[in-house]
Structure formats: structure tokens, C-alpha cells
Scaffold this motif. Structure first.
Motif, PDB file in Angstrom:
ATOM      1  N   LEU B 225       0.851  -1.189   0.000  1.00 12.26           N
ATOM      2  CA  LEU B 225       0.000   0.000   0.000  1.00 12.26           C
ATOM      3  C   LEU B 225       0.889   1.243   0.000  1.00 12.26           C
ATOM      4  CD1 LEU B 225      -2.698   1.459   0.195  1.00 12.26           C
ATOM      5  CD2 LEU B 225      -2.628   1.131   2.690  1.00 12.26           C
ATOM      6  N   GLY B 226       2.019   1.140   0.709  1.00  8.30           N
ATOM      7  CA  GLY B 226       2.977   2.262   0.743  1.00  8.30           C
ATOM      8  C   GLY B 226       3.424   2.679  -0.649  1.00  8.30           C
ATOM      9  N   HIS B 227       3.604   1.700  -1.545  1.00  5.59           N
ATOM     10  CA  HIS B 227       3.975   2.051  -2.932  1.00  5.59           C
ATOM     11  C   HIS B 227       2.868   2.853  -3.592  1.00  5.59           C
ATOM     12  CE1 HIS B 227       7.428  -0.422  -2.582  1.00  5.59           C
ATOM     13  NE2 HIS B 227       6.783  -1.574  -2.590  1.00  5.59           N
ATOM     14  N   ILE B 228       1.619   2.441  -3.363  1.00  2.61           N
ATOM     15  CA  ILE B 228       0.491   3.187  -3.928  1.00  2.61           C
ATOM     16  C   ILE B 228       0.493   4.619  -3.383  1.00  2.61           C
ATOM     17  CG2 ILE B 228      -2.039   3.404  -3.860  1.00  2.61           C
ATOM     18  CD1 ILE B 228      -2.261   0.398  -4.111  1.00  2.61           C
ATOM     19  N   LEU B 229       0.674   4.741  -2.073  1.00  2.04           N
ATOM     20  CA  LEU B 229       0.637   6.074  -1.448  1.00  2.04           C
ATOM     21  C   LEU B 229       1.757   6.951  -1.994  1.00  2.04           C
ATOM     22  CD1 LEU B 229      -0.141   5.132   2.272  1.00  2.04           C
ATOM     23  CD2 LEU B 229      -1.705   5.478   0.340  1.00  2.04           C
ATOM     24  N   GLN B 230       2.939   6.374  -2.072  1.00  2.00           N
ATOM     25  CA  GLN B 230       4.093   7.144  -2.541  1.00  2.00           C
ATOM     26  C   GLN B 230       3.908   7.567  -3.993  1.00  2.00           C
ATOM     27  OE1 GLN B 230       7.727   4.932  -2.702  1.00  2.00           O
ATOM     28  NE2 GLN B 230       9.036   6.749  -2.657  1.00  2.00           N
ATOM     29  N   GLN B 231       3.456   6.624  -4.826  1.00  2.00           N
ATOM     30  CA  GLN B 231       3.360   6.944  -6.253  1.00  2.00           C
ATOM     31  C   GLN B 231       2.115   7.772  -6.582  1.00  2.00           C
ATOM     32  OE1 GLN B 231       4.412   3.674  -8.925  1.00  2.00           O
ATOM     33  NE2 GLN B 231       5.690   2.777  -7.351  1.00  2.00           N
ATOM     34  N   SER B 232       1.156   7.811  -5.636  1.00  2.00           N
ATOM     35  CA  SER B 232      -0.030   8.643  -5.838  1.00  2.00           C
ATOM     36  C   SER B 232       0.089   9.984  -5.105  1.00  2.00           C
ATOM     37  CB  SER B 232      -1.281   7.909  -5.337  1.00  2.00           C
ATOM     38  OG  SER B 232      -1.469   6.687  -6.020  1.00  2.00           O
ATOM     39  N   GLY B 233       1.087  10.105  -4.218  1.00  3.55           N
ATOM     40  CA  GLY B 233       1.258  11.340  -3.464  1.00  3.55           C
ATOM     41  C   GLY B 233       0.151  11.568  -2.443  1.00  3.55           C
ATOM     42  N   VAL B 234      -0.259  10.500  -1.766  1.00  2.93           N
ATOM     43  CA  VAL B 234      -1.333  10.598  -0.771  1.00  2.93           C
ATOM     44  C   VAL B 234      -0.942   9.796   0.472  1.00  2.93           C
ATOM     45  CG1 VAL B 234      -3.183  10.934  -2.465  1.00  2.93           C
ATOM     46  CG2 VAL B 234      -2.479   8.604  -1.826  1.00  2.93           C
ATOM     47  N   GLY B 235      -1.825   9.773   1.466  1.00  2.00           N
ATOM     48  CA  GLY B 235      -1.644   8.957   2.661  1.00  2.00           C
ATOM     49  C   GLY B 235      -2.847   8.050   2.837  1.00  2.00           C
ATOM     50  N   ALA B 236      -2.909   7.327   3.979  1.00  2.00           N
ATOM     51  CA  ALA B 236      -4.052   6.441   4.213  1.00  2.00           C
ATOM     52  C   ALA B 236      -4.222   6.172   5.692  1.00  2.00           C
ATOM     53  CB  ALA B 236      -3.860   5.115   3.467  1.00  2.00           C
ATOM     54  N   THR B 237      -5.445   5.834   6.053  1.00  2.00           N
ATOM     55  CA  THR B 237      -5.766   5.393   7.406  1.00  2.00           C
ATOM     56  C   THR B 237      -6.411   4.019   7.310  1.00  2.00           C
ATOM     57  OG1 THR B 237      -6.153   7.676   8.095  1.00  2.00           O
ATOM     58  CG2 THR B 237      -7.028   5.940   9.513  1.00  2.00           C
ATOM     59  N   LEU B 238      -5.844   3.040   8.033  1.00  2.00           N
ATOM     60  CA  LEU B 238      -6.361   1.669   7.994  1.00  2.00           C
ATOM     61  C   LEU B 238      -6.990   1.302   9.328  1.00  2.00           C
ATOM     62  CD1 LEU B 238      -3.562  -0.387   6.174  1.00  2.00           C
ATOM     63  CD2 LEU B 238      -5.513   0.858   5.209  1.00  2.00           C
ATOM     64  N   ASP B 239      -8.057   0.539   9.293  1.00  2.00           N
ATOM     65  CA  ASP B 239      -8.761   0.089  10.489  1.00  2.00           C
ATOM     66  C   ASP B 239      -8.217  -1.275  10.913  1.00  2.00           C
ATOM     67  OD1 ASP B 239     -10.617  -1.110  12.281  1.00  2.00           O
ATOM     68  OD2 ASP B 239     -12.186   0.245  11.553  1.00  2.00           O
ATOM     69  N   ALA B 240      -7.482  -1.297  12.044  1.00  6.86           N
ATOM     70  CA  ALA B 240      -6.867  -2.542  12.497  1.00  6.86           C
ATOM     71  C   ALA B 240      -7.916  -3.565  12.915  1.00  6.86           C
ATOM     72  CB  ALA B 240      -5.914  -2.260  13.659  1.00  6.86           C
ATOM     73  N   GLY B 241      -9.051  -3.083  13.393  1.00  4.83           N
ATOM     74  CA  GLY B 241     -10.112  -3.999  13.814  1.00  4.83           C
ATOM     75  C   GLY B 241     -10.625  -4.816  12.649  1.00  4.83           C
ATOM     76  N   ILE B 242     -10.805  -4.146  11.520  1.00  7.70           N
ATOM     77  CA  ILE B 242     -11.238  -4.869  10.317  1.00  7.70           C
ATOM     78  C   ILE B 242     -10.110  -5.763   9.816  1.00  7.70           C
ATOM     79  CG2 ILE B 242     -12.028  -4.630   7.929  1.00  7.70           C
ATOM     80  CD1 ILE B 242     -13.274  -1.959   8.707  1.00  7.70           C
ATOM     81  N   ALA B 243      -8.893  -5.215   9.844  1.00 11.42           N
ATOM     82  CA  ALA B 243      -7.742  -5.963   9.328  1.00 11.42           C
ATOM     83  C   ALA B 243      -7.591  -7.306  10.025  1.00 11.42           C
ATOM     84  CB  ALA B 243      -6.468  -5.132   9.470  1.00 11.42           C
ATOM     85  N   MET B 244      -7.839  -7.322  11.342  1.00 13.85           N
ATOM     86  CA  MET B 244      -7.683  -8.575  12.085  1.00 13.85           C
ATOM     87  C   MET B 244      -8.577  -9.684  11.529  1.00 13.85           C
ATOM     88  SD  MET B 244      -5.384  -8.787  14.290  1.00 13.85           S
ATOM     89  CE  MET B 244      -5.930 -10.242  15.207  1.00 13.85           C
ATOM     90  N   HIS B 245      -9.718  -9.283  10.979  1.00 13.81           N
ATOM     91  CA  HIS B 245     -10.634 -10.294  10.440  1.00 13.81           C
ATOM     92  C   HIS B 245     -10.172 -10.840   9.087  1.00 13.81           C
ATOM     93  CE1 HIS B 245     -13.672  -9.991  13.542  1.00 13.81           C
ATOM     94  NE2 HIS B 245     -13.473  -8.687  13.542  1.00 13.81           N
TER      95      HIS B 245
END
Lengths: 338, 338
Positions: B225-245
Motif C-alpha cells: 500500500l505504501g507504494h500506492i501512497l508514494q506513487q499517488s502522493g497521498v496517505g491512508a488510514t487503515l482500520d486494524a479492527g477490520i484488518a484482524m478479520h
């Protein structure tokens, strides 16, 4: 030699293998840095693809000059495009390295890109990882449909030609392995052929619609001609007397420090010419009535071409001396698994 | 295990890697056996190309089942095509082997071809040599111009999605390395994900003109995802609660022999999900008003898709808990040279 402390895979790619967009060819829509590269084929053209893997200790000495290794890794792939009559467009590079070492990567990438730029062949993607030194390049080129040069078109009566010189790479290898002794000037010359072969791309292009069958000489003349014979369902007779003159180092033979005065048996030299590998010349066939076109292709591509024999309708590969007498010998070619 | 006495490179290719012409796709004019393969591009399409190298001891255990290794070597390459929205056409295989071993080559080629056939992706050429075990595949696909999925198109406000499950491969690896203990049923399930990943080719095709940016999760979710953020010039917020599932093994958590009852710290599991590698799922972004199209793509490709966060205009990657509070942690991703 110092490894680059903390140099990660992505930094490594950026530092040594990412190049300005202008270095990409017209057919490259997207180069290094995404999941895939994107290439835009020229309408109507076929794509020629080839892949070669070079392993340390097998295809090159571990301590070989990385600049020449960068050259050779791409050269052996371009040689496959040449044998197909394809124009180089781009390549991918997959690289396993024991360590991310700037003193190695810098000259390696310079040698690689110098040859790539000379052929307008762009690095479009690849992979880097830690591991025993291994270089895998996949190269792409294009060729008009039905003009690709194949191994399967040789016919009885065709002439057999080779480009450039043969046997020097094998001679250099035997010398570096301590199996034979060469005068220093000869070793320098032969080693250049081993470590920095010249892919015959221009000749391959010029041979479109001229040659009836083509292969590149990577594993040895007899072995690679053997592929042509097998896939064309024919045989061949080669003139060993002419073949001996293909050894560039043989040109030194008149001097006091020359090759033939160094007491190497002629049979050993002939073995280098006929069965040595790593020459990356082209061996090809053409009908006798295309002899003038072959010479024109040689001239147009500034590449020496020598007729060394003829294709026979009967299967089998015969090596004869200047009087047409069969030469005894076990002409086994180099096989990476033999 | 017996090596094949005297099996040469060309016999080896013929025995295990040459297939009947009918197994080649319509776009393959000439397959294995000449200096180059010849491919006939579909008029108007762009070519997507990717290359991955797998090294023994680094990307797989030396004693891994060769059948699953054959599958995985191609799967990781098809995953790159999937991330690009490209339809697979063909691939080259370069293979360095310590020995020409039938007991290894037979299942390796079967695993490789089973996946290749499932995707209509033909082996068109390659190279074999002796050396430390190394597998380099270069894959080709096609995609209509301007429909290729890139890493560079994410915009602030976009949703972030991942396909399938995440973290199981890393969990299996840690277990096989003796770092954690898993109940046998869980290890079997997780190991399947590590050794036989499913490239999300159908989803990639369905996401053309739907997703704004795509990458495959090979090095870990945060890194890719970091590659996407870097190459798009943006950031992101991820929900760890969802990620655990996203951890498939987590589905076992209710049972007495389950994962969460095995006393593994949650932080360690989350690390597997967010930073573990080798999942070969797709991470992608799409504008909120394309949410229905994303679900339609998931349905059409029969691939589960989960929204796990959003793209921020501000740079940086934030992981938050169910209440939106930042989660502390060093979310360093896997880097082959770190």
C-alpha cells in the motif's frame, strides 16, 4: 569493496536501475516501478522473446569485472534476438546478489546500460533479491510476421556461414582455467571475446529474407548448427581448414609469440573453434543463389561473414579437411547439464 | 530421489517443459525450441511484462514440495499481471538446478503447468542451467491501452480494499521457522496460503475502469500500500479492527484449539496481517461512488473483497483501532534486502 549499509531493495533499484523516462524507447509506455511494465507493440509486428540465466562459477568467474559481466548478461540475450532477426526493444533484469554492494552494482549497471543504449533496448522492469549471484535477463524485440529467422529452414545445397570469429572465447576460458598457456597479448584479445561478446544484431536484421536458417553460437558451433540440422531435417559438411581461420587469435600465428608457435596441438585449437562455447556469433544457411545477398548483408551490417560448408540432404554432421577427407574426432558440444 | 544419469539440458527441456503445440495459446506463433519465442500481439493491446526470481532458502524452503513450488513460481508472476489488470498470455522460465533430478522436475513441472493451464498462460521459452536452485519467470499479458491498473491513481477520499485473506502466509512461515506454535489444522490451512497462493487474475480484470490504484500484496500490506501512497502522493488510514478479520486462521478463533486461544499476542497476529509477506492478494483503491462497482467486480470474479480504510490527502500511513485511535507499532514491511 564495501556493502551499502541498510540499502533496501527499492533504494537499490532506484539508485542503480531506474533511469530517466527519456531513456525509454517509444514502445515503452511504463517502465520500472509498478507491478508490470507496459509496452506498446508496433502495429502488425510479432514479438520475439528470449530468456537467459547466468550463474556465478558456471557462466562467469565469481571475481570477473562486473562491468564486463553487465555487458555480457545482456549481450547473450541480444544474441538470441539477432538469431531471430528481431529488433531489440526492451528487457527485464532479475538479479540475485549475495549483498547490495555499490562497488559491484555501479560498474555492473554501467556495463549493462552501455550495451542497452547502443541497441536502443530499455530496461523496463525486473526483480532484485538476496541469494547466490544469478543474473536472469528476458529480452523483447520485434520482427515482421513471416520474416523471423528460424532454425528450421535449412535445405540441402544451402551454404553454411558463420559471422566474425570463433573459438577465442573457449581458448581464453581454457587459459584462465590453467589448462593451456597463452602469450599475454593473445590472452587479452581472446578474453575480450569471452567477457564482452558482440551480439550480431545488425547482421540478424540484414539477414531477414536472405538466410534460410539461423542460430546463435552460444554452446559451440557444432552444437548450435546441430539444432539447425535437427530442426530442418538435414545434415552438413564443414571444412575444418576454413574453420581454423575463424580463430581470431590464429592471426597472431606468424609472430614469434604466436599461437601456432606456442606448441598447442592443432586438434585442440580446432576443438575450440568447432565445439567451444560463448562466441555469440551467428551460424546461418542460405541458398547458393543468395550468396551475393549474404555478402551485401555482411557489408551493410559491417560484420565479417565466412562460408564454412554446405547443407547435405542426408542427416549427420561431417567435418572434412582441405582435401575433403573426414576428420576423426569427438565433436561433442558444450551442454550445461552434460 | 535419483538424478537422471546423463540427462542433458536439451533432453531435460524436451522431457519436462516442451508441450504439444495445441497447449499454446492463439497469440503464440512459436514456442519453446528456437532462439526466441514468437508472440503475435492482439491488435491495439498493450503488453504487460513482469519478472520475479525465487531463491532457495530465501523465498522457499529447500525441501518444499516441488509441485507447490512450481505453482508458486508462476503464481507470484500472475499476481503482478492481476495487479495490472492484464490477461495472461505466456511466460518464460529460467531455471538453475543443482542437478537434473526427475523426482523433482516431474512434480515441479506438473504444479507449474496446472496453474498455467488454468490461466491459459503458455510456457514459450526459457533457459536451464546447473547452479544453486533459482527460478526466474517472466510473464506476459495484455491490456487495452489506458485501462492498465497502476499504483499512481489513488486520490484523497478513495476507499482502500484488499481481496481475500491476509497474514496466513506469514503465520505459516513463522510456525515453520519454529517462532510460533500453531494447532495442526491451522498450520495446514495457513501453509496452503504460503505455498500455493491464488493469483487474483479475474479480480484484476474486473477492476479495470473501477479501481483508481492497485498493487499486489507480495511484501506485506503496509509496504505494498505504501507504494500506492508514494506513487499517488497521498496517505491512508487503515482500520486494524477490520484488518484482524482478514486472517483466515482467525476464523478458527472460537474453537478450543483456535488461534486466539493459543495465547499468541494479538499484536503479533496483527503484524502478520499488516506486514507479513507472500499473500499475493490485491490491495486497491476506488472512489466511494464506485463502491457498488467494486462489489460487482468481487462478485463477477468470485473473490471476497474487504474495505479496510480510506485514502487521505495528507501523506503518511496511519493504523487506527475500532475507535479511530492511532495504534502504536513499528509497521516495517518485508524488504528482500533489509
Amino acid at each position: 569493496m564495501h556493502s551499502v549499509a541498510g540499502l533496501g531493495e527499492f533504494e537499490l533499484i532506484a539508485r542503480y536501475f531506474r533511469r530517466p523516462e527519456r531513456a525509454l524507447g517509444a514502445g515503452v509506455a511504463l517502465g520500472v516501478g509498478d507491478d508490470c511494465a507496459l509496452l506498446q507493440p508496433t502495429p502488425g509486428m510479432q514479438w520475439a522473446v528470449s530468456s537467459d540465466m547466468l550463474v556465478s562459477g558456471r557462466h562467469f568467474f565469481p571475481d570477473v569485472d562486473p562491468r564486463t559481466l553487465g555487458h555480457k548478461a545482456l549481450a547473450v540475450n541480444l544474441s538470441d534476438l539477432a538469431a531471430c532477426g528481431a529488433r531489440p526493444l526492451g528487457f527485464t533484469l532479475a538479479l540475485a546478489l549475495p549483498e547490495a554492494n555499490a562497488a559491484w552494482l555501479q560498474p555492473f549497471s554501467e556495463g549493462l546500460f552501455a550495451l542497452a543504449d547502443a541497441h536502443g533496448c530499455a530496461l523496463v522492469g525486473g526483480d532484485t533479491t538476496r541469494g547466490p549471484l544469478n543474473i536472469c535477463i528476458t529480452v523483447f524485440g520485434e520482427v515482421p510476421p513471416s520474416q523471423a529467422l528460424l532454425r528450421s529452414g535449412a535445405q540441402g545445397g544451402d551454404d553454411v556461414y558463420v559471422s566474425g570469429t570463433l573459438g577465442d572465447a573457449a581458448l581464453a576460458l581454457q587459459c584462465l582455467q590453467g589448462k593451456v598457456h597463452l602469450p599475454p597479448a593473445l590472452l587479452t584479445q581472446a578474453r575480450q571475446r569471452l567477457e564482452q561478446p558482440t551480439p550480431r544484431v545488425a547482421l540478424g536484421l540484414a539477414l531477414r529474407e536472405v538466410a534460410s536458417a539461423v542460430a546463435d553460437v552460444s554452446d559451440g558451433l557444432l552444437g548450435d548448427l546441430g539444432h539447425i540440422l535437427q530442426q530442418s531435417g538435414v545434415g552438413a559438411t564443414l571444412d575444418a581448414g576454413i574453420a581454423m581461420h575463424l580463430l581470431a587469435a590464429g592471426a597472431y600465428s606468424t609472430g614469434a609469440s604466436g599461437l601456432f608457435s606456442s606448441q598447442m596441438p592443432v586438434a585442440q585449437l580446432l576443438q575450440c573453434v568447432l565445439a567451444g562455447g560463448d562466441d555469440y556469433e551467428l551460424v546461418f544457411t542460405a541458398p547458393p543463389d543468395r550468396a551475393a545477398a549474404v555478402q551485401a548483408a555482411a557489408l551493410a551490417s559491417d560484420t565479417p561473414v565466412t562460408r564454412i560448408g554446405r547443407i547435405d540432404a542426408a542427416a549427420g554432421l561431417r567435418v572434412v579437411d582441405g582435401r575433403g577427407q573426414p576428420l576423426p574426432g569427438d565433436w561433442k558440444s558444450f551442454d550445461h547439464f552434460a
